[in-house]
Design a protein around this motif. Structure first.
Motif, mmCIF file in Angstrom:
data_model
loop_
_atom_site.group_PDB
_atom_site.id
_atom_site.type_symbol
_atom_site.label_atom_id
_atom_site.label_comp_id
_atom_site.label_asym_id
_atom_site.label_seq_id
_atom_site.Cartn_x
_atom_site.Cartn_y
_atom_site.Cartn_z
ATOM 1 N N ARG A 1 121.856 54.201 -25.040
ATOM 2 C CA ARG A 1 122.292 54.560 -26.384
ATOM 3 C C ARG A 1 122.928 53.386 -27.118
ATOM 4 O O ARG A 1 123.024 53.410 -28.332
ATOM 5 N N PHE A 2 123.355 52.349 -26.358
ATOM 6 C CA PHE A 2 123.836 51.155 -27.044
ATOM 7 C C PHE A 2 122.721 50.548 -27.880
ATOM 8 O O PHE A 2 122.963 50.006 -28.953
ATOM 9 N N PHE B 1 128.357 42.969 -36.321
ATOM 10 C CA PHE B 1 126.986 43.094 -35.785
ATOM 11 C C PHE B 1 126.000 43.573 -36.853
ATOM 12 O O PHE B 1 124.928 42.996 -37.027
ATOM 13 N N PHE C 1 128.939 57.393 -33.530
ATOM 14 C CA PHE C 1 128.538 58.235 -32.405
ATOM 15 C C PHE C 1 129.743 58.938 -31.809
ATOM 16 O O PHE C 1 130.875 58.495 -31.967
ATOM 17 N N HIS D 1 130.781 44.258 -24.698
ATOM 18 C CA HIS D 1 130.900 42.818 -24.461
ATOM 19 C C HIS D 1 131.304 42.057 -25.723
ATOM 20 O O HIS D 1 131.452 40.842 -25.697
ATOM 21 N N CYS E 1 122.759 41.650 -38.579
ATOM 22 C CA CYS E 1 121.387 42.159 -38.503
ATOM 23 C C CYS E 1 120.779 42.293 -39.893
ATOM 24 O O CYS E 1 119.557 42.276 -40.042
ATOM 25 N N HIS E 2 121.630 42.448 -40.903
ATOM 26 C CA HIS E 2 121.122 42.569 -42.263
ATOM 27 C C HIS E 2 120.997 41.208 -42.943
ATOM 28 O O HIS E 2 120.883 41.128 -44.157
ATOM 29 N N PHE F 1 129.996 48.115 -28.607
ATOM 30 C CA PHE F 1 129.414 47.217 -27.617
ATOM 31 C C PHE F 1 130.538 46.634 -26.768
ATOM 32 O O PHE F 1 131.410 45.922 -27.287
ATOM 33 N N GLU G 1 115.990 51.106 -37.760
ATOM 34 C CA GLU G 1 116.682 49.856 -38.100
ATOM 35 C C GLU G 1 116.516 49.466 -39.560
ATOM 36 O O GLU G 1 117.251 48.617 -40.053
ATOM 37 N N LEU H 1 116.467 58.281 -34.861
ATOM 38 C CA LEU H 1 116.506 58.112 -33.409
ATOM 39 C C LEU H 1 115.692 59.187 -32.710
ATOM 40 O O LEU H 1 115.333 59.060 -31.554
ATOM 41 N N THR I 1 116.190 42.101 -31.231
ATOM 42 C CA THR I 1 117.593 41.742 -31.454
ATOM 43 C C THR I 1 118.498 42.596 -30.576
ATOM 44 O O THR I 1 119.448 42.090 -29.970
ATOM 45 N N GLU J 1 120.374 52.283 -29.241
ATOM 46 C CA GLU J 1 120.258 53.151 -30.422
ATOM 47 C C GLU J 1 121.325 52.797 -31.452
ATOM 48 O O GLU J 1 121.045 52.743 -32.656
ATOM 49 N N ALA J 2 122.535 52.567 -30.959
ATOM 50 C CA ALA J 2 123.615 52.194 -31.880
ATOM 51 C C ALA J 2 123.238 50.912 -32.609
ATOM 52 O O ALA J 2 123.437 50.793 -33.821
ATOM 53 N N ALA J 3 122.664 49.952 -31.870
ATOM 54 C CA ALA J 3 122.244 48.692 -32.487
ATOM 55 C C ALA J 3 121.169 48.956 -33.538
ATOM 56 O O ALA J 3 121.187 48.353 -34.616
ATOM 57 N N ALA J 4 120.260 49.889 -33.235
ATOM 58 C CA ALA J 4 119.184 50.186 -34.190
ATOM 59 C C ALA J 4 119.762 50.758 -35.486
ATOM 60 O O ALA J 4 119.330 50.386 -36.578
ATOM 61 N N THR J 5 120.772 51.632 -35.385
ATOM 62 C CA THR J 5 121.345 52.200 -36.604
ATOM 63 C C THR J 5 122.082 51.122 -37.410
ATOM 64 O O THR J 5 122.348 51.318 -38.587
ATOM 65 N N LEU J 6 122.402 50.011 -36.764
ATOM 66 C CA LEU J 6 123.072 48.923 -37.477
ATOM 67 C C LEU J 6 122.072 47.909 -38.011
ATOM 68 O O LEU J 6 122.454 46.865 -38.540
ATOM 69 N N GLY J 7 120.784 48.223 -37.835
ATOM 70 C CA GLY J 7 119.760 47.364 -38.425
ATOM 71 C C GLY J 7 119.139 46.367 -37.464
ATOM 72 O O GLY J 7 118.430 45.462 -37.899
ATOM 73 N N ALA J 8 119.407 46.515 -36.160
ATOM 74 C CA ALA J 8 118.863 45.558 -35.205
ATOM 75 C C ALA J 8 117.446 45.947 -34.806
ATOM 76 O O ALA J 8 117.191 47.105 -34.476
ATOM 77 N N SER J 9 116.553 44.975 -34.817
ATOM 78 C CA SER J 9 115.203 45.227 -34.326
ATOM 79 C C SER J 9 115.273 45.392 -32.810
ATOM 80 O O SER J 9 116.297 45.122 -32.193
ATOM 81 N N ARG J 10 114.159 45.817 -32.222
ATOM 82 C CA ARG J 10 114.147 46.043 -30.786
ATOM 83 C C ARG J 10 114.511 44.765 -30.034
ATOM 84 O O ARG J 10 115.239 44.785 -29.053
ATOM 85 N N VAL K 1 122.445 42.944 -27.207
ATOM 86 C CA VAL K 1 123.179 44.061 -26.605
ATOM 87 C C VAL K 1 122.782 44.282 -25.148
ATOM 88 O O VAL K 1 123.620 44.206 -24.245
ATOM 89 N N LEU L 1 130.213 54.284 -28.835
ATOM 90 C CA LEU L 1 129.230 53.290 -28.408
ATOM 91 C C LEU L 1 129.532 51.906 -28.974
ATOM 92 O O LEU L 1 128.646 51.213 -29.441
#
Lengths: 398, 251
Positions: free
Chosen positions: B150-151, A94, A77, A85, A98-99, A83, A69, A48, B164, B153-162, B169, A81
């Motif tokens: 930062r949400f 999630f 965190f 919603h 994504c994987h 989500f 990613e 990050l 996605t 960023e959290a998504a990115a650490t979970l493997g989400a592309s920009r 999110v 953080l």
């Protein structure tokens, strides 16, 4: 070693430069004051924050070359953080989604993880309906559900109240023990670090100042910051045999041991490994220490000469707990070892005892009983005699 | 106190006048007139299409303004808001100069596709979108700025592309802002007059929207104008009611 990292991040007025390794299944805590660069280091591991230079090798893969990613990581965190919603279940699902898992598969994985952290009943809840401890567990499940090889935890317990913290800490410890990848956790709380981590890496101002097991760090602090964390008085001096000469602090202000005996202080927690061993560190040989007249003098830039148990020559650290310090209204009779005159700078409650901060040739913190405070009339500004038991002072090479 | 009350009266009195003078007895009949229905239908269709157009282009533009930094970003932001303060007639003239039959782009459109925008329904949509887009962009940009980055960023650490992360999110997080912006944008498009009449003209059934019909009716049939105005007023009230949580409930 599963993780080898050298992280260099440069920003205006700040440079982080740390290198460390983490073995499979090992938990390493990056411990340090606010602004030391711990979180930056963690964000760099996650991808990050970009590295200025350095490298991150995880199980033979060059992690620094791939975007966040695509890294096999899981991150918890500080404020989770989650989500807002999505339900707890969908938050955990999630990552698997994504994987590339199908919706059904991802949800199955997610509910298995929620069960492991004991939150099956809250699978449908939105994050705002979860308590702090529950949210923390969902965040952990979410990070682990992607099957990471490197788990990153940023102040995992900082957002919890003291009571919840106790439960979550021991539970987190259990989950970390069951994780076979490398874990790096960042904290400013020494208790969290010592309970959760196998090894501590202490960072100050962007560099590593000390590393080792909890016991080593607690027993042999090497900076004022670490000494404060583990609740020890720490001085740097020159040893000649069993005597150590400690220079008087220039203009003895109340900066080192007098401030910051806040929640981070560990001496009030008896359960900590390492601290408990301090009092037994001296051993019976102390009686042979030399009698030193130099140490008797009060103030005046003279410094203090300590008798210690260990025999060294050259620069050493001397550490002792505040409980090893005794205060007297008049000069005590008997052996005048490790004795000097000081002035009381401040008095505060500390657990069941009272912590007295003392000026003088060297600033020192002493823990005395409330009865002693009343008896000796320990008020700020009052001059007292300070003595430290040689058997409880611990010297080690600087 | 007195100026405050005067201000309130000044704002409310004309609306009250509209209600008082409304031909309530013949209202239903007048509403059913083909011309009125035609104008109403055209207005609703063009305003909705204009809103869709604004969403497709405005959301990415808002994202760019909120999430990226590039040289001249402040200038771009200022340019986006120009239609807010620009007299709509000027907007219409500007559109005509660019997209008109002899305009910079219009000339090329005409020769390449045999296609011309002015004085068509598509022209109405463009004129409305031009005027209404800033409302959407500003609203969505504000929502994106308020959403915690930062949400992502959290998504990115979970493997989400920009993409996605944005879709799964960010978009749900800023959905209320987008809705508010779209409603505002739609209301503005519905009431658009100046740019529309300049760029698209006033052809019943093709480019004559409600505001244009009101203006035209005022000269020939004042009562019809009042009826049409009432419809627009009703729409405004509905829009305001739908946004009440965001706008009306003050601190």
């Amino acid at each position: 070693m599963t993780l080898r990292a050298r992280l260099v991040v440069e920003r205006a007025g700040f440079r982080l430069d740390v290198g460390f390794e983490v073995a499979p299944g090992e938990v390493v805590a990056l411990l340090g004051p606010n602004g030391a660069g711990k979180t930056t280091a963690l964000r760099a591991l996650a991808g990050l924050t970009a590295l200025t230079s350095g490298h991150i090798d995880l199980e033979g893969r060059a992690l620094h070359e791939i975007p966040a990613e695509s890294r096999p990581i899981g991150m918890v965190f500080q404020d989770y953080l989650l989500f807002p919603h999505l339900s707890a279940l969908d938050n955990v699902a999630f990552g698997p989604r994504c994987h590339g898992a199908s919706k059904v598969e991802a949800r199955r994985t997610a509910s298995a993880w929620l069960e492991r952290v004991g939150l099956s009943a809250h699978a449908g809840s939105r994050p705002r309906r979860l308590s702090g401890g529950q949210a923390q567990r969902v965040a952990l499940a979410r990070a682990l559900a992607v099957g990471p090889r490197l788990l990153l935890l940023d102040e995992p317990l900082a957002a919890l109240d003291a009571h919840t913290r106790l439960d979550v800490r021991s539970e987190l410890r259990r989950h970390l023990a069951g994780f076979d990848g490398a874990t790096v956790l960042v904290t400013h709380d020494p208790l969290d670090a010592m309970v959760l981590a196998d090894r501590l890496v202490v960072i100050e101002n962007g560099s590593i100042v000390q590393e080792g097991t909890s016991v080593e760090v607690a027993r042999r602090p090497r900076t004022d910051y670490v000494a404060r964390l583990v609740g020890l008085n720490l001085y740097r001096g020159i040893a000649t045999g069993r005597t150590v000469t400690i220079e008087a602090t220039a203009g003895t202000t109340n900066d080192t041991t007098t401030n910051d005996t806040t929640t981070a202080d560990m001496t009030s927690a008896d359960t900590i490994p390492g601290v408990g061993t301090l009092s037994s560190g001296g051993g019976p040989g102390a009686g042979t220490a030399d009698v030193e007249d130099g140490g008797v003098e009060a103030g005046g830039g003279e410094g203090v000469v300590f008798s210690v148990v260990e025999r060294f020559d050259g620069p050493v650290f001397v550490a002792f707990p505040p409980s090893a310090v005794a205060l007297y209204g008049t000069r005590p009779n008997g052996t005048p070892r490790n004795l000097w005159r000081a002035r009381i700078d401040g008095v505060e409650r500390h657990g069941d005892n009272v912590r007295v901060h003392l000026d003088g040739p060297i600033p020192v913190a002493a823990d005395v009983t409330p009865a002693a405070v009343a008896e000796l009339d320990l008020v700020p500004g009052k001059p007292v005699w300070v003595s430290v038991k040689a058997t409880e002072t611990h010297a080690y090479p600087a | 106190m007195v100026p405050a009350v005067a201000g309130l009266v000044f704002l409310v009195l004309p609306l009250a006048g509209l209600l008082v003078r409304a031909p309530w007895s013949t209202l239903a009949g007048r509403l059913a007139e083909p011309q009125v229905l035609e104008a109403l239908r055209l207005s609703l269709v063009t305003a909705s299409l204009a809103t869709l157009f604004c969403l497709l282009l405005g959301v990415p533009l808002a994202w760019m303004l909120a999430r990226t930094s590039f040289p001249g970003r402040r200038v771009v932001r200022a340019l986006v808001t120009v239609p807010l303060v620009l007299p709509p007639v000027v907007g219409g003239v500007a559109l005509l100069l660019v997209l008109g039959r002899r305009g910079l782009v219009g000339q090329w459109l005409e020769s390449a596709f045999g296609f011309s925008l002015p004085f068509t329904t598509a022209g109405v949509v463009l004129a409305e979108a031009f005027v209404a887009m800033p409302f959407l962009v500003i609203s969505v940009e504000g929502a994106l700025r308020a959403a915690d980055q930062r949400f992502e960023e959290a998504a990115a650490t979970l493997g989400a592309s920009r993409w996605t992360a944005f879709r799964r999110v960010t978009l749900p997080l800023v959905a209320p802002g987008i809705t508010a912006g779209a409603v505002l944008c739609w209301a503005r498009a519905l009431g658009e007059f100046g740019a529309t009449i300049t760029f698209a003209g006033n052809f019943p059934g093709r480019t004559q929207t409600m505001p244009l019909a009101v203006y035209l009716a005022l000269e020939t049939e004042p009562e019809a104008a009042i009826v049409l105005s009432l419809v627009l007023l009703a729409v405004s009230v509905i829009v305001l009611a739908s946004l009440r949580d965001r706008w009306v409930s003050g601190p």
